[in-house]
Enzyme design. Sequence first.
Site, PDB file in Angstrom:
ATOM      1  N   SER A 134      35.071  42.125  60.146  1.00  0.00           N
ATOM      2  CA  SER A 134      33.683  42.554  60.318  1.00  0.00           C
ATOM      3  C   SER A 134      33.082  43.105  59.038  1.00  0.00           C
ATOM      4  O   SER A 134      31.857  43.120  58.871  1.00  0.00           O
ATOM      5  CB  SER A 134      33.575  43.597  61.437  1.00  0.00           C
ATOM      6  OG  SER A 134      34.177  44.819  61.061  1.00  0.00           O
ATOM      7  N   LYS A 179      32.148  50.690  59.248  1.00  0.00           N
ATOM      8  CA  LYS A 179      30.920  49.914  59.149  1.00  0.00           C
ATOM      9  C   LYS A 179      30.005  50.508  58.077  1.00  0.00           C
ATOM     10  O   LYS A 179      30.306  51.529  57.470  1.00  0.00           O
ATOM     11  CB  LYS A 179      30.179  49.902  60.498  1.00  0.00           C
ATOM     12  CG  LYS A 179      30.910  49.209  61.643  1.00  0.00           C
ATOM     13  CD  LYS A 179      31.008  47.727  61.457  1.00  0.00           C
ATOM     14  CE  LYS A 179      31.632  47.032  62.662  1.00  0.00           C
ATOM     15  NZ  LYS A 179      33.073  47.316  62.773  1.00  0.00           N
TER      16      LYS A 179
END
Length: 217
Positions: A134, A179
């Site tokens: 990701s 993230k």
Amino acid sequence: MNTIAERLKQAREEAGLTQPALAKKANVSQGTIGNIESGLRKRPRDLLAIAEALNVSPKWLETGDVPKALPTKSVANVEPGPEIRGRVPLISWVQAGAWCHAADPHPPGQVDRWMDCPVSHSPSSFALRVRGDSMTAPHGHGKSYPEGSYIFVDPERRTPVNGDRVVACLSGTDEVTFKVYKNEDGRQWLQPLNPAHEPIRDNFHIIGIVLGKWEDG
């Protein structure tokens, strides 16, 4: 030029770059450049990327104690590594989940490995091994964090600005994720670098800001 703010502004203007243009070239947020030039951030974690974008010595940018220009490159294909600023424990993602429910836990469990950290960090800092793709950026889109690389996390830094890389815990769970922190018009979310993954818009709280990465090989 007595401060990093003054040196950065001078180098940016000499390069003919606006703050947004430098931010794009260094792959950092415009807020990062603005905060450094206003004196709010005196030890930016993106110093190397900014210095590279300006083609100046990162040590000059940080302290002003060395010549501004980069040394002439030789035919050698190696150069000195970064100064080591101490060692941090490599912990598991399960262990990192302890930060979801405790304000200042000790690094949980047995530490199998200690890693040299090249940036300034608090005594509570730790390392994590990146899982999944990701945070793998598309080719040519700047800094990427492929699976298997290591990130250094400082849990004493929990007030990120837009664009900072963070490790966060999803509210009401033990799920920990890595993230990009996004904050625009009062809205907060967690953004992956890989466009194949969806942003996380559930409630979360910050465990720590990512200081940098290291890769084997």
